[in-house]
Enzyme design. Structure first.
Site, PDB file in Angstrom:
ATOM      1  N   GLU A 245       0.712  -1.221  -0.112  1.00 44.66           N
ATOM      2  CA  GLU A 245       0.035   0.117   0.114  1.00 44.66           C
ATOM      3  C   GLU A 245       0.779   1.402   0.140  1.00 44.66           C
ATOM      4  O   GLU A 245       1.564   1.542   1.163  1.00 44.66           O
ATOM      5  CB  GLU A 245      -0.835   0.067   1.334  1.00 44.66           C
ATOM      6  CG  GLU A 245      -1.929  -1.232   1.150  1.00 44.66           C
ATOM      7  CD  GLU A 245      -3.062  -0.858   0.526  1.00 44.66           C
ATOM      8  OE1 GLU A 245      -3.458   0.210   0.206  1.00 44.66           O
ATOM      9  OE2 GLU A 245      -3.817  -2.130   0.096  1.00 44.66           O
TER      10      GLU A 245
ATOM     11  N   CYS B  20      -2.412   9.612   2.314  1.00 47.18           N
ATOM     12  CA  CYS B  20      -1.824   8.947   1.056  1.00 47.18           C
ATOM     13  C   CYS B  20      -2.824   9.281   0.013  1.00 47.18           C
ATOM     14  O   CYS B  20      -2.493   9.279  -1.029  1.00 47.18           O
ATOM     15  CB  CYS B  20      -1.531   7.718   1.401  1.00 47.18           C
ATOM     16  SG  CYS B  20      -2.764   6.722   1.886  1.00 47.18           S
TER      17      CYS B  20
HETATM   18  P1  NAD Z   1       8.227   4.600   5.035  1.00 49.10           P
HETATM   19  O1  NAD Z   1       8.140   3.946   3.777  1.00 49.10           O
HETATM   20  O2  NAD Z   1       9.182   5.380   5.403  1.00 49.10           O
HETATM   21  O3  NAD Z   1       7.918   3.558   6.487  1.00 49.10           O
HETATM   22  C1  NAD Z   1       7.061   2.649   6.297  1.00 49.10           C
HETATM   23  C2  NAD Z   1       7.244   1.460   7.520  1.00 49.10           C
HETATM   24  O4  NAD Z   1       8.679   0.879   6.973  1.00 49.10           O
HETATM   25  C3  NAD Z   1       7.744   2.031   8.823  1.00 49.10           C
HETATM   26  O5  NAD Z   1       7.371   1.021   9.823  1.00 49.10           O
HETATM   27  C4  NAD Z   1       9.320   2.243   8.801  1.00 49.10           C
HETATM   28  O6  NAD Z   1      10.102   1.545   9.956  1.00 49.10           O
HETATM   29  C5  NAD Z   1       9.639   1.214   7.714  1.00 49.10           C
HETATM   30  N1  NAD Z   1      11.030   1.242   7.071  1.00 49.10           N
HETATM   31  C6  NAD Z   1      11.332   2.448   6.692  1.00 49.10           C
HETATM   32  N2  NAD Z   1      12.750   2.492   5.916  1.00 49.10           N
HETATM   33  C7  NAD Z   1      12.678   0.985   5.879  1.00 49.10           C
HETATM   34  C8  NAD Z   1      13.850   0.294   5.253  1.00 49.10           C
HETATM   35  N3  NAD Z   1      14.770   1.002   4.443  1.00 49.10           N
HETATM   36  N4  NAD Z   1      13.611  -1.013   5.366  1.00 49.10           N
HETATM   37  C9  NAD Z   1      12.811  -1.479   5.886  1.00 49.10           C
HETATM   38  N5  NAD Z   1      11.775  -1.035   6.349  1.00 49.10           N
HETATM   39  C10 NAD Z   1      11.757   0.305   6.606  1.00 49.10           C
HETATM   40  O7  NAD Z   1       6.845   5.354   5.040  1.00 49.10           O
HETATM   41  P2  NAD Z   1       6.214   6.510   6.032  1.00 49.10           P
HETATM   42  O8  NAD Z   1       7.117   7.772   5.601  1.00 49.10           O
HETATM   43  O9  NAD Z   1       6.011   5.851   7.166  1.00 49.10           O
HETATM   44  O10 NAD Z   1       4.864   6.671   5.273  1.00 49.10           O
HETATM   45  C11 NAD Z   1       4.638   7.606   4.240  1.00 49.10           C
HETATM   46  C12 NAD Z   1       4.342   7.016   2.934  1.00 49.10           C
HETATM   47  O11 NAD Z   1       3.358   6.023   3.192  1.00 49.10           O
HETATM   48  C13 NAD Z   1       3.922   7.708   1.785  1.00 49.10           C
HETATM   49  O12 NAD Z   1       4.608   7.654   0.793  1.00 49.10           O
HETATM   50  C14 NAD Z   1       2.416   7.552   1.533  1.00 49.10           C
HETATM   51  O13 NAD Z   1       1.793   7.940   0.613  1.00 49.10           O
HETATM   52  C15 NAD Z   1       2.494   6.138   2.215  1.00 49.10           C
HETATM   53  N6  NAD Z   1       1.211   5.778   2.533  1.00 49.10           N
HETATM   54  C16 NAD Z   1       0.425   4.804   1.946  1.00 49.10           C
HETATM   55  C17 NAD Z   1      -0.822   4.556   2.031  1.00 49.10           C
HETATM   56  C18 NAD Z   1      -1.844   3.540   1.548  1.00 49.10           C
HETATM   57  O14 NAD Z   1      -2.624   2.963   2.084  1.00 49.10           O
HETATM   58  N7  NAD Z   1      -1.326   3.511   0.268  1.00 49.10           N
HETATM   59  C19 NAD Z   1      -1.220   4.900   3.436  1.00 49.10           C
HETATM   60  C20 NAD Z   1      -0.358   5.680   4.125  1.00 49.10           C
HETATM   61  C21 NAD Z   1       0.858   6.048   3.844  1.00 49.10           C
END
Ligand code: NAD
Length: 455
Positions: free
Chosen positions: A207, A241
């Site tokens: 997602e 998002c």
């Molecule tokens: P992110 O990808 O930075 O982090 C999400 C999760 O991944 C966190 O739990 C984090 O600890 C983990 N993570 C971060 N870097 C990682 C790595 N290198 N390896 C493994 N795990 C890692 O996202 P965010 O900043 O927390 O959220 C914002 C993003 O999420 C935006 O791009 C937004 O559009 C998207 N989003 C999508 C939806 C959806 O339902 N499609 C909903 C909300 C947010």
């Protein structure tokens, strides 16, 4: 982690999660605990990024409770085998599709709706009979903590466990073997998750995000459009998002739309938005700095105020940013809204097709043909005509992206389906065994060439 994984493997093998009453009772306990701690959850969300209580209830706890309620009511029906037509080649037989849990599910969630996006998939995974390990976002620490408390109180670890932590913890979890991975977050990390999953051929749901266009044509009801756009954009301070990322407005109604957007913002949050209890803050310092930086050199139509002390950015309207600027190349994810005039439909293509497939797309128009054309012309996860964001609220609609905005859709029954393997079963009778399929083959080839009619 090893111990938790071993325990979950053993627990799943014990078959307890296959019992529908066990699943229902598990979800009921979770529902009760969330109800009991709803105020404390709202407090945690406020502590993380001053999320207003109304938004905390409406977009976090109540959405999870609705998912729980719906799943509890329907698990029995959803989990029953579905009989299907049999094939003549197998006559006589009974054929059916049997939903089966995968096993251990890993759920990794982001900070922007830190409660809802962590627990909504967990509900689906439990309903479908899986065990779950949840890793909430480290960037919303108060919410992560209360989630861990709730899960620890409600479930034995071998059924549902929480592992708190940041990138390293997430990567360590991803290095293990799971039977399903459900990830919500950025497209960049989504790629990392997908690669890790490929190591073990683990199915995934991703997602992700994207730049969501919002088109307003010359026939749109501008006042109402402005109200619905401002709501979808500035709820959660734009950290949604599904929020409209940029507006493509027909040049003939641009000034009117801008005027109405300004009025709506003032009606929602008053003259001084910073003092409004209904407007949240940027959740992370890094993200705040990047957004603040992205406003430099831009022509502002409204807003643009920032306050470093609590990472405040006011609702901001930007006039047609350069297409190479940070505002137009990456996902904005904050209360900044570019307004870009267009003249022809070819202009829409130029903007929309220059970005990867967005998670959402919105169109405001009173012309049925135009609405239809826009809905079918572009690839995007989901969307709305004459509104923004609200398609997430109907649990009959699968919520998810396509292409760069993700894969797989969930909510309601779609969650159950997503976390289930659909096992195909044929039950043959023993009283008849037509010998034609066995060697040595005696059927004339011209008959075999017609065999498709029996399948
Ligand atoms: P992110 O990808 O930075 O982090 C999400 C999760 O991944 C966190 O739990 C984090 O600890 C983990 N993570 C971060 N870097 C990682 C790595 N290198 N390896 C493994 N795990 C890692 O996202 P965010 O900043 O927390 O959220 C914002 C993003 O999420 C935006 O791009 C937004 O559009 C998207 N989003 C999508 C939806 C959806 O339902 N499609 C909903 C909300 C947010």
């Amino acid at each position: 982690m090893e111990d938790l994984i071993q325990k979950q493997n053993d627990f799943f093998a014990s078959q307890q999660t296959k019992d529908i009453n066990f699943r229902k009772q598990s979800l009921q306990r979770l529902m009760q605990e969330i109800k009991d701690r709803e105020d404390a959850i709202c407090d945690a969300l406020y502590a993380d990024f001053k999320k207003p209580k109304f938004e905390a209830l409406a977009t976090e706890t109540q959405l999870v409770l609705a998912e729980l309620n719906y799943a509890i009511k329907n698990i029995s029906k959803w989990s029953s085998p579905t009989p299907v037509e049999t094939s003549w080649t197998n006559f006589p037989s009974k054929d059916w599709i049997q939903p089966e849990p995968y096993g251990k599910v890993l759920v990794i969630s982001p900070w922007n709706y830190p409660f809802m996006l962590a627990l909504a998939p967990v509900v689906g995974a439990i309903a479908a009979g899986n065990t779950v390990v949840l890793k909430p976002s480290e960037l919303s620490p108060n919410t992560s903590k209360i989630i861990a408390e709730i899960i620890t109180k409600v479930f034995p670890r071998e059924h549902v466990g929480v592992v708190e932590g940041g990138v390293e913890v997430s990567q360590e979890l991803l290095s293990k073997k799971w039977e399903y991975i459900f990830f919500t977050g950025s497209t960049r990390v989504g790629q990392i998750v997908y690669k890790s999953a490929a190591e073990h051929l683990t199915p995934v749901t991703l997602e992700l995000g994207g730049k969501n266009p919002c088109i307003v044509d010359e026939s749109a009801q501008i006042k109402l459009a402005a109200k619905r756009i401002a709501w979808g954009k500035f709820i959660n301070a734009g950290q949604t998002c599904l929020a409209p990322d940029y507006i493509l407005v027909h040049e003939s109604v641009k000034d009117l739309l801008v005027e109405q957007l300004k009025q709506q913002i003032q009606q929602f949050y008053g003259e001084n938005v910073e003092t409004s209890p209904d407007f949240a803050r940027m959740a992370t310092a890094k993200h705040y700095q990047e957004l603040k930086e992205s406003l430099k050199g831009q022509k502002l139509l409204f807003g643009g105020e920032c306050n470093d002390t609590d990472q405040y950015i006011s609702p901001t309207l930007v006039d047609a940013p350069d297409r190479q600027s940070a505002l137009m190349t990456g996902e904005i994810f904050g209360p900044i809204l570019p307004i870009i005039p267009y003249t022809t439909e070819a202009d829409l293509d130029r903007y929309i097709l220059s970005h990867a497939e967005p998670l959402a797309l919105y169109v405001f128009s009173r012309k049925g043909d135009f609405q239809k054309k826009i809905m079918s012309r572009y690839r995007f996860g989901g969307g709305a005509i004459n509104d923004t964001v609200i398609h997430i609220s109907n649990k009959q609609l699968p919520f998810g992206g396509v292409g760069q905005s993700g894969m797989g859709g969930y909510h309601g029954k779609h969650s159950f389906e997503l976390f289930s393997h659909h096992k195909s079963v044929v039950k043959r009778s023993n009283w008849l065994d037509v010998p034609l399929r066995y060697a040595p083959y005696k059927i004339p080839i011209r008959w075999v060439k017609k065999i498709r009619h029996l399948f």
